[in-house]
Design a protein around this motif. Sequence first.
Motif, PDB file in Angstrom:
ATOM      1  N   ARG A  22       0.842  -1.183   0.000  1.00 35.08           N
ATOM      2  CA  ARG A  22       0.000   0.000   0.000  1.00 35.08           C
ATOM      3  C   ARG A  22       0.888   1.248   0.000  1.00 35.08           C
ATOM      4  NH1 ARG A  22      -4.364  -0.334   4.714  1.00 35.08           N
ATOM      5  NH2 ARG A  22      -2.427  -0.743   5.875  1.00 35.08           N
ATOM      6  N   ALA A  23       0.305   2.347  -0.526  1.00 32.55           N
ATOM      7  CA  ALA A  23       1.044   3.610  -0.571  1.00 32.55           C
ATOM      8  C   ALA A  23       0.842   4.364   0.746  1.00 32.55           C
ATOM      9  CB  ALA A  23       0.567   4.457  -1.738  1.00 32.55           C
ATOM     10  N   PHE A  24       1.934   4.952   1.226  1.00 36.44           N
ATOM     11  CA  PHE A  24       1.877   5.762   2.443  1.00 36.44           C
ATOM     12  C   PHE A  24       2.996   6.801   2.339  1.00 36.44           C
ATOM     13  CE2 PHE A  24       4.990   2.546   3.224  1.00 36.44           C
ATOM     14  CZ  PHE A  24       5.938   3.116   4.062  1.00 36.44           C
ATOM     15  N   ARG A  25       2.841   7.879   3.117  1.00 38.31           N
ATOM     16  CA  ARG A  25       3.848   8.950   3.113  1.00 38.31           C
ATOM     17  C   ARG A  25       4.877   8.673   4.193  1.00 38.31           C
ATOM     18  NH1 ARG A  25       2.810  13.480   0.132  1.00 38.31           N
ATOM     19  NH2 ARG A  25       0.671  13.732  -0.693  1.00 38.31           N
ATOM     20  N   ALA A  26       6.133   8.710   3.794  1.00 39.04           N
ATOM     21  CA  ALA A  26       7.247   8.504   4.720  1.00 39.04           C
ATOM     22  C   ALA A  26       8.506   9.018   4.058  1.00 39.04           C
ATOM     23  CB  ALA A  26       7.399   7.035   5.093  1.00 39.04           C
ATOM     24  N   PRO A  27       9.460   9.510   4.807  1.00 39.08           N
ATOM     25  CA  PRO A  27      10.687  10.018   4.185  1.00 39.08           C
ATOM     26  C   PRO A  27      11.563   8.911   3.589  1.00 39.08           C
ATOM     27  CG  PRO A  27      10.845  10.118   6.589  1.00 39.08           C
ATOM     28  CD  PRO A  27       9.445   9.740   6.267  1.00 39.08           C
ATOM     29  N   THR A  28      11.456   7.682   4.088  1.00 40.86           N
ATOM     30  CA  THR A  28      12.276   6.564   3.589  1.00 40.86           C
ATOM     31  C   THR A  28      11.382   5.360   3.340  1.00 40.86           C
ATOM     32  OG1 THR A  28      12.751   5.873   5.867  1.00 40.86           O
ATOM     33  CG2 THR A  28      14.336   7.365   4.830  1.00 40.86           C
ATOM     34  N   PRO A  29      11.798   4.421   2.458  1.00 39.05           N
ATOM     35  CA  PRO A  29      10.999   3.204   2.224  1.00 39.05           C
ATOM     36  C   PRO A  29      10.912   2.361   3.495  1.00 39.05           C
ATOM     37  CG  PRO A  29      12.605   3.545   0.463  1.00 39.05           C
ATOM     38  CD  PRO A  29      12.959   4.510   1.539  1.00 39.05           C
ATOM     39  N   GLY A  30       9.849   1.503   3.563  1.00 39.62           N
ATOM     40  CA  GLY A  30       9.665   0.637   4.724  1.00 39.62           C
ATOM     41  C   GLY A  30       8.254   0.089   4.749  1.00 39.62           C
ATOM     42  N   HIS A  31       7.719  -0.075   5.931  1.00 41.66           N
ATOM     43  CA  HIS A  31       6.382  -0.611   6.115  1.00 41.66           C
ATOM     44  C   HIS A  31       5.431   0.497   6.538  1.00 41.66           C
ATOM     45  CE1 HIS A  31       9.003  -4.167   6.460  1.00 41.66           C
ATOM     46  NE2 HIS A  31       7.938  -4.892   6.030  1.00 41.66           N
ATOM     47  N   CYS A  32       4.143   0.279   6.236  1.00 46.61           N
ATOM     48  CA  CYS A  32       3.111   1.217   6.653  1.00 46.61           C
ATOM     49  C   CYS A  32       2.836   1.039   8.149  1.00 46.61           C
ATOM     50  CB  CYS A  32       1.844   1.030   5.835  1.00 46.61           C
ATOM     51  SG  CYS A  32       1.077  -0.613   6.066  1.00 46.61           S
ATOM     52  N   ARG A  33       1.918   1.839   8.679  1.00 38.37           N
ATOM     53  CA  ARG A  33       1.649   1.789  10.108  1.00 38.37           C
ATOM     54  C   ARG A  33       1.004   0.466  10.515  1.00 38.37           C
ATOM     55  NH1 ARG A  33      -1.797   6.614  12.399  1.00 38.37           N
ATOM     56  NH2 ARG A  33       0.044   7.696  11.550  1.00 38.37           N
ATOM     57  N   ASP A  34       0.066  -0.051   9.683  1.00 31.32           N
ATOM     58  CA  ASP A  34      -0.594  -1.303  10.055  1.00 31.32           C
ATOM     59  C   ASP A  34       0.392  -2.457  10.104  1.00 31.32           C
ATOM     60  OD1 ASP A  34      -2.915   0.145  10.172  1.00 31.32           O
ATOM     61  OD2 ASP A  34      -3.590  -0.424   8.161  1.00 31.32           O
ATOM     62  N   CYS A  35       1.264  -2.481   9.095  1.00 28.37           N
ATOM     63  CA  CYS A  35       2.245  -3.562   9.079  1.00 28.37           C
ATOM     64  C   CYS A  35       3.225  -3.458  10.236  1.00 28.37           C
ATOM     65  CB  CYS A  35       3.002  -3.594   7.758  1.00 28.37           C
ATOM     66  SG  CYS A  35       1.951  -4.040   6.336  1.00 28.37           S
ATOM     67  N   ARG A  36       3.578  -2.237  10.601  1.00 27.64           N
ATOM     68  CA  ARG A  36       4.498  -2.091  11.735  1.00 27.64           C
ATOM     69  C   ARG A  36       3.828  -2.523  13.041  1.00 27.64           C
ATOM     70  NH1 ARG A  36       5.672   2.907   9.248  1.00 27.64           N
ATOM     71  NH2 ARG A  36       4.473   3.985  10.888  1.00 27.64           N
ATOM     72  N   ASP A  37       2.547  -2.195  13.201  1.00 29.72           N
ATOM     73  CA  ASP A  37       1.851  -2.633  14.417  1.00 29.72           C
ATOM     74  C   ASP A  37       1.713  -4.167  14.454  1.00 29.72           C
ATOM     75  OD1 ASP A  37       1.632   0.030  15.018  1.00 29.72           O
ATOM     76  OD2 ASP A  37      -0.453   0.221  14.339  1.00 29.72           O
ATOM     77  N   TYR A  38       1.451  -4.765  13.304  1.00 23.30           N
ATOM     78  CA  TYR A  38       1.313  -6.238  13.273  1.00 23.30           C
ATOM     79  C   TYR A  38       2.643  -6.912  13.588  1.00 23.30           C
ATOM     80  CZ  TYR A  38      -0.252 -10.818  11.726  1.00 23.30           C
ATOM     81  OH  TYR A  38      -0.575 -12.151  11.669  1.00 23.30           O
ATOM     82  N   ARG A  39       3.708  -6.354  13.060  1.00 22.38           N
ATOM     83  CA  ARG A  39       5.030  -6.937  13.328  1.00 22.38           C
ATOM     84  C   ARG A  39       5.407  -6.776  14.809  1.00 22.38           C
ATOM     85  NH1 ARG A  39       8.632  -7.558   8.999  1.00 22.38           N
ATOM     86  NH2 ARG A  39      10.331  -6.701  10.260  1.00 22.38           N
TER      87      ARG A  39
END
Length: 342
Positions: A315-332
């Motif tokens: 999914r697309a999200f705004r962030a200064p660097t590539p990585g995971h979105c907020r949902d994926c970070r919470d799941y991890r």
Amino acid sequence: MDTSQNTALTRALTELPGPLPARGVIHIVIPHTDRFTVVGNHLAQHAGLSTTAVGLAVRIQSLPQGTEIGIKALAARLSEGEKLIAAALRELEAHGYLRRARTRLPSGRIVTRTVFCNQPTALLRPRVVAQRPAPPQTPPPVQDPAPEPPAPEAAAAPQAPALPDVQHEEGHAPQDTAPPHNAPFVPLVPPPTAPKPPRPPLPQPGELTAELERAATALLSDLRRHAHQLVLSENDIRQLAPAVAAWLERDTHPDTIRHTLTNDLPQPLRHPAKLLKHRLTVLLPPPLPGADDLAAPARPRIAVTPFQTCDGCERAFRAPTPGHCRDCRDYRNQHGPTQAAA
């Protein structure tokens, strides 16, 4: 009637002692015994007051206390108009002879109180308030062998307190503490002899080139063609040329300078060079702004956070660097990276 008056003056002239002057005024002084007003030479020969102001001041001094001396009241008695009387009153007020102030009466009504001083320079000297003489003390009465008891009214009457040695203006309550007798008087109007602030210097150009000096000299010499009162000497032109050069150095058009120097001249003009010096100094325009000064200020750039593609769910999200979105970070964070990958 004229013949008798001339004869009386001629007879009085022959009775004057000593040699008479060959020219000028000759005074025949007859002392006054009634209906006269004392006028100081500081007013009669005042160099800064007009003849109308001096005459109006003498008329005001001769009026009794409490006489209305407003503009309309004076215009009703005198042959001068209201404008001329108002101008003369302003002159007397500027030189300290007259003061007008609005005062509230005890009844609540606001009136204009006019105060006239026949010698304003005397107010600048320290004033000494004369002390009120003490009342004479009467000796105590001789008591009889068998004095009668005092009357009830006389016994109950309190003793009158002594008057304090404080002078105050009528209508104003006395202060608790009186100022010392030798305190200097602070005038409300500056005296005519007060030191004046120094005049600003004549404008000078950054660099007086030969071309600027030639143009300034020509403009000053040509002023008498546009205003016949502005006849300047060579010395005046030599002193005023740097100031005109300062105007030309600031990109002022010669027609603008000429209009500023010749417009609305006073009548009569007694000192042309002083008037031009004043206008060249006070009305000096600022330098013209440059192109950089007139440019609009640049707006501040707002940093925009770029879009990134989530490595887990794409999914697309705004962030200064590539990585995971907020949902994926919470799941991890809850299940660990291995279960999130499965």
